[in-house]
Design an enzyme around this catalytic site. Sequence first.
Site, short mmCIF file in Angstrom:
data_model
loop_
_atom_site.label_atom_id
_atom_site.label_comp_id
_atom_site.label_asym_id
_atom_site.label_seq_id
_atom_site.Cartn_x
_atom_site.Cartn_y
_atom_site.Cartn_z
N ARG A 98 0.44 -43.71 18.81
CA ARG A 98 0.12 -42.58 18.02
C ARG A 98 1.08 -42.17 16.93
NH1 ARG A 98 3.71 -38.26 19.05
NH2 ARG A 98 4.74 -38.17 21.04
N ASN A 100 3.56 -39.85 14.90
CA ASN A 100 4.43 -38.69 15.14
C ASN A 100 5.12 -37.97 14.00
OD1 ASN A 100 6.04 -37.84 17.64
ND2 ASN A 100 7.87 -38.75 16.84
N ASP A 194 16.30 -35.78 16.93
CA ASP A 194 14.80 -35.59 17.04
C ASP A 194 14.48 -35.35 15.20
OD1 ASP A 194 11.71 -35.19 17.28
OD2 ASP A 194 12.55 -34.37 19.31
#
Length: 283
Positions: A98, A100, A194
């Site tokens: 997928r 991100n 992140d």
Amino acid sequence: MSRLFDVAVRAEASLGEGPTWDAATGRLIWVDILGCRVHTYAPGDGRRTVMATEQHVGAAKPRAGGGLVVNLRDGIGLYGPGGAPFTWLVRDPVPGRRGNDAAVAPDGALWAGTMRYDEAPGGGSLLRVAPDGTVTEAAADVAVSNGTGWSPDGRLMYYVDSPTRRIDVLDSDGQQGLNRRPFAHVEERAGFPDGLTVDAEGCVWVALWDGAAVRRYTPDGRLDRTVELPVRRPTACAFGGPDLRDLYITTARTGLDRPHPLSGSVLVVPDAGRGLPGTPFAG
């Protein structure tokens, strides 16, 4: 250390991500990846909107002509102004993979990351998507493609592949990133880097997944500020507001047996610094 934050949007997003300030509308855009939702929040009047997507949505960014570009499970899609019909710009479905995090470069191109659902090493990549849909692979052998940003002069690009526990820096010529090297390491037990943003001073702010904090690193890679949070999984950060001085932080509750009541909400650190004006996607 700093503990000063407010709650901008109280929510229970499974995987809140990708805060982006849209100067044209005075709104913060953010997504709930696993909830298949694109959210907006206007701090001026508190108004919120929610738009459902048909697939998991890793990121949503404003377009120069209005509407959104979205990084979905099967590729890059476009929404026109005012909720106009969805169209695919790039469709490349890969089972088990997928989209991100993503970011728009100063030249208006989208840099979009992919990852496998099982986070297998080498299963993801970082792609440069030109406004006409031309795709160039900028980085392969990625596990969890995450934060991407550019220095104020556009000559440096920062990038995170989360399991490496590094923020990397590359030389940017506008079309590609070159000479990739470590910029800062996040030590064990401090979480995983992140999403990130770069401020007007060239400092890099990064959210620490499983680290309950956001850190700021100076342009030479020195840690000089930590914003501690009550939530275990902050996911990304971005400056917003009319003067780009408030730091918005998205958070997640997925995978937590006992999430904090604010997990899944959008937090804000008022007057945290000064952000850089964003560039909308030129396509």
